[in-house]
Every structure is written in structure tokens, then in C-alpha cells.
Motif scaffolding. Structure first.
Motif, PDB file in Angstrom:
ATOM      1  N   LYS A 153       0.848  -1.182   0.000  1.00  0.00           N
ATOM      2  CA  LYS A 153       0.000   0.000   0.000  1.00  0.00           C
ATOM      3  C   LYS A 153       0.891   1.242   0.000  1.00  0.00           C
ATOM      4  N   PRO A 154       0.741   2.125  -0.963  1.00  0.00           N
ATOM      5  CA  PRO A 154       1.583   3.334  -1.004  1.00  0.00           C
ATOM      6  C   PRO A 154       1.457   4.144   0.288  1.00  0.00           C
ATOM      7  N   SER A 155       2.564   4.802   0.640  1.00  0.00           N
ATOM      8  CA  SER A 155       2.605   5.612   1.859  1.00  0.00           C
ATOM      9  C   SER A 155       3.314   6.927   1.566  1.00  0.00           C
ATOM     10  N   GLU A 156       3.398   7.780   2.583  1.00  0.00           N
ATOM     11  CA  GLU A 156       4.142   9.034   2.415  1.00  0.00           C
ATOM     12  C   GLU A 156       5.615   8.748   2.163  1.00  0.00           C
ATOM     13  N   GLN A 157       6.137   7.664   2.730  1.00  0.00           N
ATOM     14  CA  GLN A 157       7.552   7.348   2.543  1.00  0.00           C
ATOM     15  C   GLN A 157       7.829   6.702   1.198  1.00  0.00           C
ATOM     16  N   LEU A 158       6.886   5.926   0.665  1.00  0.00           N
ATOM     17  CA  LEU A 158       7.180   5.093  -0.500  1.00  0.00           C
ATOM     18  C   LEU A 158       5.933   4.936  -1.370  1.00  0.00           C
ATOM     19  N   ALA A 159       6.084   5.237  -2.675  1.00  0.00           N
ATOM     20  CA  ALA A 159       4.945   5.164  -3.593  1.00  0.00           C
ATOM     21  C   ALA A 159       4.734   3.767  -4.155  1.00  0.00           C
ATOM     22  N   LYS A 160       5.809   2.983  -4.248  1.00  0.00           N
ATOM     23  CA  LYS A 160       5.694   1.631  -4.801  1.00  0.00           C
ATOM     24  C   LYS A 160       6.676   0.722  -4.073  1.00  0.00           C
ATOM     25  N   PRO A 161       6.509  -0.593  -4.181  1.00  0.00           N
ATOM     26  CA  PRO A 161       7.373  -1.513  -3.432  1.00  0.00           C
ATOM     27  C   PRO A 161       8.856  -1.310  -3.766  1.00  0.00           C
ATOM     28  N   TYR A 162       9.686  -1.479  -2.751  1.00  0.00           N
ATOM     29  CA  TYR A 162      11.134  -1.407  -2.950  1.00  0.00           C
ATOM     30  C   TYR A 162      11.754  -2.497  -2.091  1.00  0.00           C
ATOM     31  N   ALA A 163      12.353  -3.487  -2.765  1.00  0.00           N
ATOM     32  CA  ALA A 163      12.907  -4.643  -2.068  1.00  0.00           C
ATOM     33  C   ALA A 163      14.412  -4.727  -2.273  1.00  0.00           C
ATOM     34  N   MET A 164      15.132  -4.735  -1.165  1.00  0.00           N
ATOM     35  CA  MET A 164      16.581  -4.951  -1.180  1.00  0.00           C
ATOM     36  C   MET A 164      16.847  -6.346  -0.622  1.00  0.00           C
ATOM     37  N   LEU A 165      17.630  -7.134  -1.350  1.00  0.00           N
ATOM     38  CA  LEU A 165      17.855  -8.521  -0.979  1.00  0.00           C
ATOM     39  C   LEU A 165      19.301  -8.752  -0.557  1.00  0.00           C
ATOM     40  N   GLY A 166      19.474  -9.481   0.543  1.00  0.00           N
ATOM     41  CA  GLY A 166      20.803  -9.856   0.998  1.00  0.00           C
ATOM     42  C   GLY A 166      21.323 -11.053   0.219  1.00  0.00           C
ATOM     43  N   ILE A 167      22.605 -11.045  -0.075  1.00  0.00           N
ATOM     44  CA  ILE A 167      23.213 -12.145  -0.811  1.00  0.00           C
ATOM     45  C   ILE A 167      24.673 -12.283  -0.377  1.00  0.00           C
ATOM     46  N   ASN A 168      25.128 -13.522  -0.225  1.00  0.00           N
ATOM     47  CA  ASN A 168      26.526 -13.795   0.113  1.00  0.00           C
ATOM     48  C   ASN A 168      27.348 -13.847  -1.165  1.00  0.00           C
ATOM     49  N   VAL A 169      28.433 -13.117  -1.193  1.00  0.00           N
ATOM     50  CA  VAL A 169      29.311 -13.142  -2.371  1.00  0.00           C
ATOM     51  C   VAL A 169      30.765 -13.219  -1.916  1.00  0.00           C
TER      52      VAL A 169
ATOM     53  N   ALA B 253      14.950  -7.909  -7.959  1.00  0.00           N
ATOM     54  CA  ALA B 253      15.364  -7.077  -6.820  1.00  0.00           C
ATOM     55  C   ALA B 253      15.556  -5.628  -7.246  1.00  0.00           C
ATOM     56  N   ASP B 254      15.218  -4.711  -6.354  1.00  0.00           N
ATOM     57  CA  ASP B 254      15.459  -3.290  -6.603  1.00  0.00           C
ATOM     58  C   ASP B 254      16.863  -2.879  -6.176  1.00  0.00           C
ATOM     59  N   GLU B 255      17.446  -3.645  -5.259  1.00  0.00           N
ATOM     60  CA  GLU B 255      18.777  -3.345  -4.736  1.00  0.00           C
ATOM     61  C   GLU B 255      19.321  -4.624  -4.116  1.00  0.00           C
ATOM     62  N   LEU B 256      20.630  -4.782  -4.138  1.00  0.00           N
ATOM     63  CA  LEU B 256      21.274  -5.912  -3.477  1.00  0.00           C
ATOM     64  C   LEU B 256      22.156  -5.394  -2.350  1.00  0.00           C
ATOM     65  N   ILE B 257      22.142  -6.103  -1.227  1.00  0.00           N
ATOM     66  CA  ILE B 257      23.065  -5.796  -0.134  1.00  0.00           C
ATOM     67  C   ILE B 257      23.933  -7.026   0.074  1.00  0.00           C
ATOM     68  N   ILE B 258      25.226  -6.842  -0.077  1.00  0.00           N
ATOM     69  CA  ILE B 258      26.159  -7.955  -0.225  1.00  0.00           C
ATOM     70  C   ILE B 258      26.928  -8.201   1.060  1.00  0.00           C
ATOM     71  N   HIS B 259      26.914  -9.451   1.481  1.00  0.00           N
ATOM     72  CA  HIS B 259      27.601  -9.883   2.691  1.00  0.00           C
ATOM     73  C   HIS B 259      28.781 -10.758   2.283  1.00  0.00           C
ATOM     74  N   THR B 260      29.971 -10.419   2.768  1.00  0.00           N
ATOM     75  CA  THR B 260      31.183 -11.134   2.386  1.00  0.00           C
ATOM     76  C   THR B 260      32.019 -11.416   3.621  1.00  0.00           C
TER      77      THR B 260
END
Length: 334
Positions: free
Chosen positions: A210-226, A306-313
Motif C-alpha cells: 500500500k503506497p505511503s508518504e515514505q514510498l509510492a511503490k514496493p522497494y525490495a533490497m535482498l541480501g546475498i553472500n558473495v 530485486a530493486d537493490e542488493l546488499i552484499i555480505h562477504t
């Protein structure tokens, strides 16, 4: 199409400030700052630090303190919590801490919230002095925290009130995905340790958003091991440090980060060895040369949208860890 998308997808870093065998927490924190400064130059978007307790191999337990230190030593990165385990804290304290951080480093602070303790039950008791709180109370805690930032709380948070501090919800199942969707908040999913739940959680988040004042559409950042290196063989050798850490957690005996080994299979029972191999083939762990890693990341982006990746190493040698992130940074320039 994937190459174009990959070029424009933001890449970020998740750091647990690993304490290595034979070193100290101070050594780990100095290396965290060094990595963050390199990440700042290489063009990564965020640098998040995670709250864990009673873990001899993790130095990021005082997460807000470390965020302040990293933000002070960098210029452009958004620095934040990935995340603050909100049930461990009074919401007012977190509002004041992050209000202070945002006041010191305006426009650069993220607040990621999780509902797990980030530790075992005994340590959770030491943190909270009360284990009566139920999972179902987490949404109320988030509401209370938001109210302190908007000035509608039961008391007022200074610093904090009136500040624009992005709140993210973190999760490894569908619970936080559903809550993030209902509240219209960005969502960060822990694919790096819950790969089988990734697509179901994303579907919940995107379908119910559901859109909010902070965000108009979904935004998903996914964690991944690299773990990237100049060859597949080198990367696979370096990966045995994180695999040993995986084993220690599986055995219920967490340890410091250990040097890589060439005989990991000999250190495992048959069932443990299968578990290690399965963790490497989950799609949320990518180990190899630049070509292997780039192909793996492209496949992961295509599969998850994914909209963004967050990488764990997790790499024992600091220079090799820097090299791994440098290889990934080069993909953003291609």
C-alpha cells in the motif's frame, strides 16, 4: 536487458564486523572502517551494520555506536542498521539514538528494524530482563517508534522528532514482508540465510503493498553472500572461512572467523558436508571469479526482480575481502 538493469541496480554492503581467529574486536572495527572508506570511493550506496549479541565472531553489537563511527569516517555512503532488533530495546531509546545520528549526519542514516533477538534466549533475557513479549507485538513497537519521529508519541524524542529517517523492515519470512506492505515501507529480505523463503516473501510484499508518504511503490533490497576472487579456485578456498562459520553455528558453538582450509570435507560429518554444499548452491551464495560472480548476480536479479542488493562477504584476509568488493564494484562501472 540484464546488463542494463545490472548497471542501474544499486549495490550495498552488509557488515558484521567479523572478529578473526587470533585478532581482537578493535582489529575488526578498524577493518570495518577501512572497508567502508573503500566502499565510499567505489560507489556502493549503503553500508549497513547488524546487531548480534553473545557472538565471539561479531563486533557490531553496539550497532548505533558503530554507525556513528563509520558515518564520521566516510562522506557519501548511507550508513545504517541492518538491523536494529527492536524487541531488545525501548522504542524511545532507538528514536533518540537515530535522531542523534541523523542530526550529526543529515540525509545519510537508515534505520532497518528486525523482530528477532539476534541471539539466543539466555542473552535475550540479559538484554531485556523479560521474555514475555510476543512476536505479535512487533507491529505495535514499530508504530510507537514512528510516533516518536512524527511527534505523536506518548512522550517526545529529542533528537528525533520531526526528522526524516527512512525506516526499513527486515525479514527472513513472510511476517515482516506483510507488515512492510501494509505500512508502505521499504523491505530488506535476508536471502543470504533464508533463500527458500525469498520468492514467497517478495510475492507477499509486492502483492499487498500500500503506497505511503515514505514510498509510492514496493522497494525490495535482498541480501546475498558473495565471495569474489581472481579465479574460481581462489574464491572457493577463501569461502571455507565462512563455511566453517556456518558449521560452528549449525553445531551451536559460534566461533571467531577462522582461516581458510583445504580439507573442509574432512572436518565435517556426511550430513554437515551436504548442508555446506546445499548452502553454496542455494542461489543466494555466489563464489567464484569475476565472470562467475557477475553471471550469478545477473541470474539472481532476473529471478527476484530485486530493486537493490546488499552484499555480505566473510573472508579471513582483509586484503582479499577488499578485493572481493572491488571486483563487485567494477560491475557497476561496466
Amino acid at each position: 536487458m540484464i546488463a542494463k538493469r545490472f548497471k542501474h541496480i544499486p549495490l550495498s554492503i552488509l557488515d558484521l564486523a567479523p572478529i578473526k581467529e587470533g585478532s581482537t574486536a578493535r582489529d575488526a572495527l578498524l577493518e570495518t572502517v577501512d572497508l567502508a572508506q573503500h566502499a565510499d570511493k567505489w560507489g556502493f550506496k549503503r553500508y549497513w551494520l547488524a546487531e548480534h549479541h553473545n557472538m565471539p565472531g561479531i563486533a557490531s553489537s553496539a550497532t548505533s555506536v558503530l554507525i556513528a563511527h563509520v558515518a564520521e569516517k566516510t562522506k557519501h555512503l548511507r550508513v545504517g542498521a541492518g538491523g536494529i532488533m527492536l524487541p531488545n530495546h525501548a522504542a524511545l531509546v532507538i528514536a533518540e539514538q537515530f535522531g542523534t545520528l541523523e542530526s550529526l549526519f543529515p540525509g545519510r542514516i537508515d534505520l532497518g528494524l528486525g523482530r528477532a533477538p539476534g541471539t539466543d534466549q539466555m542473552t535475550a533475557y540479559a538484554l531485556r530482563r523479560d521474555l514475555k513479549q510476543r512476536v505479535e507485538e512487533f507491529p505495535d513497537q514499530v508504530e510507537e517508534l514512528e510516533a516518536y519521529f512524527t511527534g505523536t508519541g506518548i512522550v517526545r524524542a529529542f533528537p528525533g522528532e520531526g526528522l526524516d529517517i527512512p525506516i526499513w523492515l527486515l525479514g527472513s519470512s513472510g511476517f515482516s514482508a506483510r507488515l512492510a506492505a501494509e505500512k508502505g515501507l521499504p523491505f530488506s529480505f535476508a536471502s543470504h540465510f533464508s533463500p527458500n523463503n525469498t520468492i514467497p516473501a517478495l510475492n507477499i510484499y509486492r502483492d499487498l503493498f500500500k503506497p505511503s508518504e515514505q514510498l509510492a511503490k514496493p522497494y525490495a533490497m535482498l541480501g546475498i553472500n558473495v565471495i569474489a576472487a581472481d579465479s574460481d579456485e581462489e574464491a572457493q578456498f577463501l569461502a571455507t572461512s565462512s563455511e566453517q562459520q556456518f558449521l560452528s553455528l549449525r553445531r551451536g558453538r559460534p566461533t571467531t572467523l577462522k582461516p581458510p582450509v583445504s580439507n573442509l570435507e574432512e572436518m565435517c560429518t556426511p550430513s554437515e558436508w551436504i548442508a555446506v554444499k546445499n548452502s553454496l548452491t542455494s542461489g543466494s551464495t555466489i563464489v567464484g571469479s569475476p565472470e562467475t560472480v557477475k553471471r550469478g548476480l545477473e541470474n539472481f536479479i532476473e529471478k527476484t526482480n530485486a530493486d537493490e542488493l546488499i552484499i555480505h562477504t566473510q573472508i579471513f584476509d582483509h586484503k582479499a575481502r577488499l578485493r572481493s568488493y572491488e571486483i563487485i564494484a567494477e560491475f557497476m562501472e561496466a
